[in-house]
Design a protein around this motif. Sequence first.
Motif, PDB file in Angstrom:
ATOM      1  N   VAL A  37       0.833  -1.203   0.000  1.00 52.77           N
ATOM      2  CA  VAL A  37       0.000   0.000   0.000  1.00 52.77           C
ATOM      3  C   VAL A  37       0.863   1.247   0.000  1.00 52.77           C
ATOM      4  CG1 VAL A  37      -1.640   1.345   1.374  1.00 52.77           C
ATOM      5  CG2 VAL A  37      -1.983  -1.114   1.084  1.00 52.77           C
ATOM      6  N   LEU A  38       1.904   1.251   0.807  1.00 52.78           N
ATOM      7  CA  LEU A  38       2.781   2.418   0.884  1.00 52.78           C
ATOM      8  C   LEU A  38       3.541   2.631  -0.415  1.00 52.78           C
ATOM      9  CD1 LEU A  38       4.182   1.965   4.503  1.00 52.78           C
ATOM     10  CD2 LEU A  38       2.551   3.678   3.711  1.00 52.78           C
ATOM     11  N   LEU A  39       4.042   1.552  -0.988  1.00 55.13           N
ATOM     12  CA  LEU A  39       4.784   1.672  -2.237  1.00 55.13           C
ATOM     13  C   LEU A  39       3.895   2.163  -3.367  1.00 55.13           C
ATOM     14  CD1 LEU A  39       7.022  -1.519  -2.074  1.00 55.13           C
ATOM     15  CD2 LEU A  39       7.827   0.835  -2.104  1.00 55.13           C
ATOM     16  N   GLN A  40       2.682   1.660  -3.431  1.00 57.22           N
ATOM     17  CA  GLN A  40       1.748   2.109  -4.467  1.00 57.22           C
ATOM     18  C   GLN A  40       1.467   3.603  -4.299  1.00 57.22           C
ATOM     19  OE1 GLN A  40       0.976   0.382  -6.951  1.00 57.22           O
ATOM     20  NE2 GLN A  40       0.481  -1.739  -6.518  1.00 57.22           N
ATOM     21  N   SER A  41       1.300   4.030  -3.059  1.00 57.36           N
ATOM     22  CA  SER A  41       1.060   5.452  -2.798  1.00 57.36           C
ATOM     23  C   SER A  41       2.249   6.291  -3.226  1.00 57.36           C
ATOM     24  CB  SER A  41       0.772   5.667  -1.303  1.00 57.36           C
ATOM     25  OG  SER A  41      -0.368   4.950  -0.893  1.00 57.36           O
ATOM     26  N   PHE A  42       3.449   5.797  -2.945  1.00 54.58           N
ATOM     27  CA  PHE A  42       4.657   6.521  -3.350  1.00 54.58           C
ATOM     28  C   PHE A  42       4.757   6.626  -4.862  1.00 54.58           C
ATOM     29  CE2 PHE A  42       9.165   5.917  -4.670  1.00 54.58           C
ATOM     30  CZ  PHE A  42       9.607   7.210  -4.402  1.00 54.58           C
ATOM     31  N   PHE A  60      11.575   8.322  -0.486  1.00 54.38           N
ATOM     32  CA  PHE A  60      10.444   7.653   0.158  1.00 54.38           C
ATOM     33  C   PHE A  60      10.986   6.942   1.386  1.00 54.38           C
ATOM     34  CE2 PHE A  60       8.097   3.543   0.475  1.00 54.38           C
ATOM     35  CZ  PHE A  60       6.905   4.058   0.967  1.00 54.38           C
ATOM     36  N   ILE A  61      10.369   7.187   2.530  1.00 52.45           N
ATOM     37  CA  ILE A  61      10.937   6.648   3.761  1.00 52.45           C
ATOM     38  C   ILE A  61       9.847   6.114   4.674  1.00 52.45           C
ATOM     39  CG2 ILE A  61      10.929   8.800   5.135  1.00 52.45           C
ATOM     40  CD1 ILE A  61      13.972   8.032   5.709  1.00 52.45           C
ATOM     41  N   MET A  71      14.091   2.976   2.927  1.00 51.94           N
ATOM     42  CA  MET A  71      14.380   4.265   2.299  1.00 51.94           C
ATOM     43  C   MET A  71      14.646   4.027   0.817  1.00 51.94           C
ATOM     44  SD  MET A  71      17.198   7.306   3.047  1.00 51.94           S
ATOM     45  CE  MET A  71      18.632   6.542   2.238  1.00 51.94           C
ATOM     46  N   ILE A  72      13.895   4.710  -0.054  1.00 49.43           N
ATOM     47  CA  ILE A  72      14.067   4.603  -1.503  1.00 49.43           C
ATOM     48  C   ILE A  72      14.323   5.994  -2.040  1.00 49.43           C
ATOM     49  CG2 ILE A  72      13.026   3.867  -3.681  1.00 49.43           C
ATOM     50  CD1 ILE A  72      11.081   2.182  -2.045  1.00 49.43           C
ATOM     51  N   THR A  73      15.310   6.124  -2.923  1.00 49.92           N
ATOM     52  CA  THR A  73      15.607   7.411  -3.547  1.00 49.92           C
ATOM     53  C   THR A  73      15.394   7.307  -5.051  1.00 49.92           C
ATOM     54  OG1 THR A  73      17.945   6.816  -3.810  1.00 49.92           O
ATOM     55  CG2 THR A  73      17.320   7.995  -1.797  1.00 49.92           C
ATOM     56  N   ASN A  74      14.914   8.387  -5.669  1.00 50.22           N
ATOM     57  CA  ASN A  74      14.913   8.403  -7.132  1.00 50.22           C
ATOM     58  C   ASN A  74      16.304   8.792  -7.611  1.00 50.22           C
ATOM     59  OD1 ASN A  74      15.034  11.171  -6.734  1.00 50.22           O
ATOM     60  ND2 ASN A  74      13.142  11.643  -7.839  1.00 50.22           N
ATOM     61  N   ALA A  75      16.512   8.840  -8.935  1.00 51.45           N
ATOM     62  CA  ALA A  75      17.861   9.050  -9.477  1.00 51.45           C
ATOM     63  C   ALA A  75      18.441  10.380  -9.013  1.00 51.45           C
ATOM     64  CB  ALA A  75      17.814   8.990 -11.000  1.00 51.45           C
ATOM     65  N   ALA A  76      17.613  11.432  -8.967  1.00 57.95           N
ATOM     66  CA  ALA A  76      18.122  12.748  -8.574  1.00 57.95           C
ATOM     67  C   ALA A  76      18.546  12.755  -7.109  1.00 57.95           C
ATOM     68  CB  ALA A  76      17.060  13.812  -8.834  1.00 57.95           C
ATOM     69  N   PRO A 112       3.257  13.331   4.036  1.00 52.77           N
ATOM     70  CA  PRO A 112       2.932  12.016   4.603  1.00 52.77           C
ATOM     71  C   PRO A 112       2.267  11.108   3.577  1.00 52.77           C
ATOM     72  CG  PRO A 112       2.142  13.809   6.011  1.00 52.77           C
ATOM     73  CD  PRO A 112       2.536  14.424   4.688  1.00 52.77           C
ATOM     74  N   ILE A 113       2.542   9.826   3.662  1.00 55.83           N
ATOM     75  CA  ILE A 113       1.865   8.814   2.854  1.00 55.83           C
ATOM     76  C   ILE A 113       1.099   7.926   3.823  1.00 55.83           C
ATOM     77  CG2 ILE A 113       2.184   6.830   1.341  1.00 55.83           C
ATOM     78  CD1 ILE A 113       4.530   8.233   0.103  1.00 55.83           C
ATOM     79  N   PHE A 114      -0.212   7.843   3.624  1.00 54.11           N
ATOM     80  CA  PHE A 114      -1.072   7.219   4.624  1.00 54.11           C
ATOM     81  C   PHE A 114      -1.333   5.744   4.335  1.00 54.11           C
ATOM     82  CE2 PHE A 114      -1.874  11.680   5.199  1.00 54.11           C
ATOM     83  CZ  PHE A 114      -2.057  11.808   6.571  1.00 54.11           C
TER      84      PHE A 114
END
Length: 379
Positions: free
Chosen positions: A203-208, A221-222, A227-232, A277-279
């Motif tokens: 659910v959290l990943l889909q929201s991200f 995204f944390i 913790m996930i970072t995009n390329a930038a 926030p991601i709920f």
Amino acid sequence: MRKALAGVVPVEVLPAGAGMRGEIAESWARCVSAGLSPGCVDARSEAGRRPEEQLMQAAAPVLDYLEDDLGNLHVGVVLADAAGRIVDRRVSQPFLRAALERANIARGFVHTESTVGTNGIGTALVQRRPVAVNGGEHFAEVFRDLASVGAPVVDLSSGRIVGVVELVCLAGRADSLMLPLAKRAAREIEQSLVDNSGVSERVLLQSFLRARRGRRGAFVFITPQTMITNAAADRLVSAVDEARLRAIAGQLMREADRTSIEVLLRGDSRLTVRCEPIFEGRSPGGAMLQLNPAVVADADRQDGRSVRLTYGWDSLSETEHSVIGLIARGCTNREAGEQLFMSRYTVDAHLRSIYRKLGVNSRVELTRIVMERAGSSAS
């Protein structure tokens, strides 16, 4: 091309041709540094190792439909793991299967760049982005009758590369659609990995994924575990920053009246961190952090010295602005160097710095930014 690579790659290993793309030239230079020779490469076999079950389970349906769609187009489908080891291969035409066998493009063989040279699997792993390698662009002679494209597969729950999807065919049958097809397949495997994860994490990943769609800039995204970072953002933060960013996310979510915090990361990147926030249901289960270069006035500096930003347009030096202007007008590194009275290698070093500061990977992306800034200034 021979002039462009003289002093980096021995002339005797270069194929005939008028030029070589920058990412291919860089790959060839790495191959030479690794001690490889075009006529002698070693795709060692690790057939006894078991493939990662999660990757195989997520990739199987994607490879099935690719095999069906590409079967009549004389294109083979290959899946490799994060170590460059081929764990699955789909090819129906006998003549193409024979060509792949000659090049050891078969289950169990390792196709890293350091073992077999420039190729769709190994070079995609090194560059951490999709790559196309056609015919003579392959470093090893055994691959030069083939065209290969590779796209990395990222586990979005950890941010690490877990595999590569490669499409391969005879060089004369290469099609420009192969690269976007490989990229789409990699994204679908990533989505499948998300779907196969735990309900809460999914659910959290889909929201991200929904939240970052269509946005530009550096995002992190944390969650309490991830913790996930995009390329930038990957250019700005490292694993050592994870605990601090997690604490900042918690602080911003607790203090509803506070929208951002300034932070110094990796010792020299002064950034403004904004939190969204991601709920998970009604409760925040994670956060998406947007990282922007902080603007610090000289008056705010206790030592009185000026601040040089390390990320974003305002961090660029006067020389870097000059390089950008020439590159955006279509100049090569050599042509830009002649106008700026510097070597093409110095121009290349400036470009790498510019790419890092602006979060881009190519001249095309850089030119797009210049055009967009010019358009916004005109309006």
